[in-house]
Design a protein around this motif. Structure first.
Motif, mmCIF file in Angstrom:
data_model
loop_
_atom_site.group_PDB
_atom_site.id
_atom_site.type_symbol
_atom_site.label_atom_id
_atom_site.label_comp_id
_atom_site.label_asym_id
_atom_site.label_seq_id
_atom_site.Cartn_x
_atom_site.Cartn_y
_atom_site.Cartn_z
ATOM 1 N N HIS A 423 0.865 -1.302 0.234
ATOM 2 C CA HIS A 423 0.062 0.042 -0.121
ATOM 3 C C HIS A 423 0.873 1.224 -0.165
ATOM 4 C CE1 HIS A 423 -3.751 1.985 0.680
ATOM 5 N NE2 HIS A 423 -3.149 2.687 1.752
ATOM 6 N N ILE A 424 2.033 1.279 0.907
ATOM 7 C CA ILE A 424 2.754 2.263 0.885
ATOM 8 C C ILE A 424 3.534 2.522 -0.382
ATOM 9 C CG2 ILE A 424 4.912 3.259 2.017
ATOM 10 C CD1 ILE A 424 3.803 1.800 4.784
ATOM 11 N N TYR A 425 3.906 1.301 -1.086
ATOM 12 C CA TYR A 425 4.824 1.465 -2.143
ATOM 13 C C TYR A 425 3.783 2.164 -3.301
ATOM 14 C CZ TYR A 425 7.481 -0.694 -6.176
ATOM 15 O OH TYR A 425 8.260 -0.972 -7.112
ATOM 16 N N ILE A 426 2.777 1.497 -3.398
ATOM 17 C CA ILE A 426 1.732 1.920 -4.601
ATOM 18 C C ILE A 426 1.532 3.551 -4.413
ATOM 19 C CG2 ILE A 426 -0.320 1.531 -5.897
ATOM 20 C CD1 ILE A 426 1.733 -0.528 -6.509
ATOM 21 N N ASN A 427 1.220 3.665 -3.245
ATOM 22 C CA ASN A 427 0.985 5.198 -2.950
ATOM 23 C C ASN A 427 2.165 6.164 -3.247
ATOM 24 O OD1 ASN A 427 -1.691 4.639 -2.286
ATOM 25 N ND2 ASN A 427 -1.347 5.023 -0.032
ATOM 26 N N GLU A 428 3.215 5.828 -3.068
ATOM 27 C CA GLU A 428 4.479 6.429 -3.236
ATOM 28 C C GLU A 428 4.469 6.814 -4.795
ATOM 29 O OE1 GLU A 428 6.630 8.647 -1.333
ATOM 30 O OE2 GLU A 428 4.833 8.166 -0.126
ATOM 31 N N LEU A 429 4.264 5.578 -5.564
ATOM 32 C CA LEU A 429 4.485 5.627 -6.876
ATOM 33 C C LEU A 429 3.320 6.518 -7.550
ATOM 34 C CD1 LEU A 429 4.814 1.678 -7.848
ATOM 35 C CD2 LEU A 429 6.473 3.476 -8.004
ATOM 36 N N VAL A 430 2.208 6.581 -7.095
ATOM 37 C CA VAL A 430 1.446 7.411 -7.650
ATOM 38 C C VAL A 430 1.530 8.892 -7.157
ATOM 39 C CG1 VAL A 430 -1.385 8.213 -7.252
ATOM 40 C CG2 VAL A 430 -0.635 5.869 -7.289
ATOM 41 N N LYS A 431 1.967 9.320 -6.028
ATOM 42 C CA LYS A 431 2.561 10.399 -5.563
ATOM 43 C C LYS A 431 3.701 11.271 -6.464
ATOM 44 C CE LYS A 431 2.038 10.555 -0.488
ATOM 45 N NZ LYS A 431 2.816 10.781 0.652
ATOM 46 N N ASN A 432 4.503 10.109 -6.747
ATOM 47 C CA ASN A 432 5.670 10.607 -7.499
ATOM 48 C C ASN A 432 5.648 10.568 -8.837
ATOM 49 O OD1 ASN A 432 8.318 11.044 -5.609
ATOM 50 N ND2 ASN A 432 6.935 9.532 -4.769
ATOM 51 N N ASN A 433 4.260 10.533 -9.432
ATOM 52 C CA ASN A 433 4.023 10.497 -10.877
ATOM 53 C C ASN A 433 4.776 9.339 -11.530
ATOM 54 O OD1 ASN A 433 2.245 12.537 -10.863
ATOM 55 N ND2 ASN A 433 3.573 13.996 -11.224
ATOM 56 N N LEU A 434 4.849 8.233 -10.906
ATOM 57 C CA LEU A 434 5.708 7.015 -11.695
ATOM 58 C C LEU A 434 4.679 5.934 -11.969
ATOM 59 C CD1 LEU A 434 8.718 6.922 -9.014
ATOM 60 C CD2 LEU A 434 8.666 7.656 -11.574
ATOM 61 N N TYR A 435 3.385 5.949 -11.291
ATOM 62 C CA TYR A 435 2.598 4.924 -11.265
ATOM 63 C C TYR A 435 2.160 4.701 -12.917
ATOM 64 C CZ TYR A 435 -1.229 1.517 -10.758
ATOM 65 O OH TYR A 435 -2.124 0.313 -10.683
ATOM 66 N N ASN A 436 2.007 5.362 -13.663
ATOM 67 C CA ASN A 436 1.701 5.379 -15.088
ATOM 68 C C ASN A 436 2.857 5.059 -15.987
ATOM 69 O OD1 ASN A 436 -1.088 5.400 -14.443
ATOM 70 N ND2 ASN A 436 -1.099 7.600 -14.472
ATOM 71 N N LYS A 437 3.931 5.253 -15.388
ATOM 72 C CA LYS A 437 5.213 4.910 -16.355
ATOM 73 C C LYS A 437 5.468 3.723 -16.267
ATOM 74 C CE LYS A 437 7.111 9.742 -15.920
ATOM 75 N NZ LYS A 437 7.391 10.440 -15.098
ATOM 76 N N ILE A 438 5.025 2.842 -15.191
ATOM 77 C CA ILE A 438 5.411 1.365 -15.001
ATOM 78 C C ILE A 438 4.325 0.587 -15.325
ATOM 79 C CG2 ILE A 438 5.937 0.045 -12.863
ATOM 80 C CD1 ILE A 438 7.032 2.288 -11.560
ATOM 81 N N TYR A 479 13.352 -4.127 -16.093
ATOM 82 C CA TYR A 479 13.096 -3.395 -14.501
ATOM 83 C C TYR A 479 13.214 -2.178 -14.636
ATOM 84 C CZ TYR A 479 18.156 -2.399 -13.733
ATOM 85 O OH TYR A 479 19.270 -1.849 -14.046
ATOM 86 N N PHE A 480 12.299 -1.378 -13.894
ATOM 87 C CA PHE A 480 12.236 0.085 -14.071
ATOM 88 C C PHE A 480 13.586 0.824 -13.424
ATOM 89 C CE2 PHE A 480 10.508 4.277 -12.607
ATOM 90 C CZ PHE A 480 10.093 4.658 -13.980
ATOM 91 N N ASN A 481 13.897 1.676 -14.029
ATOM 92 C CA ASN A 481 15.033 2.468 -13.294
ATOM 93 C C ASN A 481 14.784 3.812 -12.584
ATOM 94 O OD1 ASN A 481 17.631 2.854 -13.060
ATOM 95 N ND2 ASN A 481 18.406 3.130 -15.222
ATOM 96 N N PHE A 482 14.645 3.365 -11.216
ATOM 97 C CA PHE A 482 14.027 4.531 -10.119
ATOM 98 C C PHE A 482 15.109 5.464 -10.191
ATOM 99 C CE2 PHE A 482 10.853 1.141 -8.638
ATOM 100 C CZ PHE A 482 9.812 2.000 -8.968
ATOM 101 N N PRO A 483 14.736 6.735 -9.815
ATOM 102 C CA PRO A 483 15.762 7.485 -9.184
ATOM 103 C C PRO A 483 16.195 6.941 -7.822
ATOM 104 C CG PRO A 483 13.575 8.618 -9.582
ATOM 105 C CD PRO A 483 13.467 7.370 -10.112
#
Ligand code: XMP
Length: 519
Positions: A423-438, A479-483
């Motif tokens: 839940h924390i992971y997915i929320n952070e992805l959304v907050k950081n505008n990363l969810y739709n890139k993955i 794999y996705f290259n996270f900052p």
């Protein structure tokens, strides 16, 4: 089923390449309807009047052997433009008297640079200063077939693009359908609009009314049952059928307890209250957990989850009278994959959980309104049916859910820990505008406990693995290259907020050699 008002289509002949469906997608992305046929099926077509172009796919066979996969020669005399890709090019060359050799010297795998030799309609606006194309071939055309000329070449193959403009036949040795080829889409654009001269007419929204009418005609006054998971496919199927027959659609949502935190109940509420579907929620989490106690083998877990799901669904369905149909969110890629062109079965990596066993068992007729569509088209349809973005663009989620993301045996405690971390992971992805890139991201719980230190105390807790991949269809993935700061932050957040986890690792394997899920 045949779509309404389709006056023009492109046929793709599948010679067994893993990526044939990408060709069909690219054509549809350009607004032209496409269908895939096996070489055997193409022999049965007697009306070619709507076929405005034919694309011959790549494939594992070789034309250097006596009995090679082919299409009837009379197709070449129908004056329909033809584009051969990889094996398709070699087949054209072979049929027109060229020479093909299997040679280690000329084989090319991966990136190659392509150079222009002559101008061609097929390559208009295609070449850049340095154009990279994606290759995957061992055989190569070594002598130009009669009536053809060379348009482009690479260092290792002299005949990379060939054409016979008089007969409108073109061949490319590389794969324009993969994103690794620079401007690959331009090849399709040129083939469709300059050579086949088709118009941009296809889009899925224009088919919506026809899809709804088809359901009405087929179902009449009978009832349809739908196993609603809250994923994109089953949600779109449910909304579409609901538009056609309203209350005669009965949806059943089986809560396995192995879903993401709160997601299932929220989805239920949306369907019940916002879309006013006739939907029944069955909470079976205890039953699933009881049956999965002490089971750690991945295949056993998958089989148990699938079996119980079917049992529960069957039991609930029996309570509903006069049901004749079962709705399923089968998509076009499922259809293509299940009719493998060679008839050979690819080796089973994982047994996928779905409700495939149900129709036979329950004597129901299948209704599959999305079976001609690709996932991106289903999403467009979903949006036009009003499906909320949070469901329509949700990452794929496997049927067995967290059951295969907790490695080893399951307990209530482990499920809770994983749900919180995820839940924390997915929320952070959304907050950081990363969810739709993955394409797909999730947290998993590894069965290893390691030592840590929090405050002044020693801890001995679980390891959380994070996965995030980019992919086109789940068949291959990177794999996705996270900052780095995202990884720092997420590791901190999970460890500080989830009791039971004291280590976070990020999975940096691609598929292949790994798979997307861990079990
Ligand atoms: P793998 O792990 O095989 O996953 O690389 C490819 C895609 O399939 C999803 N997946 C499943 N989907 N039922 C499903 O509906 C299943 O049993 C199942 N197992 C894997 C996975 O999440 C990924 O998107």
């Amino acid at each position: 089923m045949q779509f309404q008002k389709i006056e023009e289509k492109i046929i793709i002949v599948d010679f067994g390449s893993q990526i044939t469906k990408l060709i069909a997608r690219r054509v549809r992305e350009l607004g032209v309807y496409s269908e895939i046929f096996t070489p055997k099926e193409i022999r049965k077509i007697d009306d070619f009047s709507k076929v405005k172009g034919i694309i011959l796919s790549g494939g594992p066979s070789t034309v250097t052997k006596k009995n090679f996969q082919s299409i009837p020669k009379n197709i070449f005399s129908k004056k329909i433009p033809i584009l051969g890709i990889c094996y398709g090019l070699q087949l054209i060359a072979r049929l027109y008297g060229g020479k093909i050799k299997s040679s280690r010297k000329r084989r090319e795998f991966g990136r190659a640079y392509i150079f222009k030799k002559k101008r061609s309609l097929l390559t208009k606006n295609f070449f850049k200063k340095k154009s990279a194309v994606w290759m995957s071939h061992e055989d190569a055309v070594v002598r130009l077939p009669k009536k053809f000329r060379t348009v482009a070449y690479t260092k290792d193959s002299k005949l990379t693009i060939i054409e016979n403009t008089k007969e409108n036949i073109y061949g490319v040795q590389f794969h324009p359908e993969v994103t690794h080829t620079d401007k690959g889409m331009q090849i399709f654009k040129n083939f469709l609009f300059l050579i086949c001269r088709v118009k941009k007419k296809w889009n899925v929204i224009s088919q919506k009314r026809k899809l709804i009418e088809d359901v009405k005609t087929e179902v009449k006054k009978d009832k349809v049952l739908c196993a609603l998971s809250g994923g994109v496919d089953s949600s779109v199927v449910a909304l579409l059928i609901n538009k056609a027959i309203q209350k005669n659609l009965v949806c059943i949502m089986v809560d396995t307890g192995l879903m993401r935190k709160d997601e299932f109940k929220q989805t239920y509420k949306i369907f019940k209250n916002k879309y006013k579907l006739n939907v029944k929620l069955i909470n079976a989490s205890k039953f699933f957990l009881k049956n999965l106690k002490n089971i750690s083998d991945p295949e056993k877990k998958r089989k148990i989850i699938g079996k119980i799901f079917i049992e529960i669904f069957e039991k609930e369905a029996k309570k509903i009278k006069k049901v004749k149909f079962l709705a399923q969110g089968t998509l076009y890629p499922d259809i293509i994959e299940s009719r493998s062109f060679s008839g050979s079965k690819t080796s089973k990596i994982k047994s996928h959980h779905n409700v495939g066993g149900l129709p036979k068992k329950m004597n129901l007729k299948l209704i599959e309104p999305l079976k001609e569509l690709f996932k991106d088209e289903v999403r467009v349809l979903g949006a036009s049916l009003g499906l909320s973005r949070s469901i329509n663009f949700r990452h794929p989620f496997p049927g067995p859910g967290l059951g295969i993301r907790i490695i080893g045996s399951l307990t209530k405690e482990k499920i809770k820990i994983l749900q919180e971390a995820d839940h924390i992971y997915i929320n952070e992805l959304v907050k950081n505008n990363l969810y739709n890139k993955i394409w797909q991201a999730y947290a998993a719980l590894l069965p290893v406990k390691t030592v840590g230190v929090m405050g002044d105390s020693r801890t001995f807790e679980y390891t959380c693995l994070l996965r995030a991949v980019i992919s086109e269809d789940g068949m291959t993935a990177d794999y996705f290259n996270f900052p780095k700061n995202f990884l720092d932050n997420i590791s901190n957040k999970i460890i500080n907020n989830v009791k039971g986890i004291n280590r976070v690792v990020y999975d940096i394997t691609s598929k292949p050699p790994s798979t997307i899920e861990l079990e």
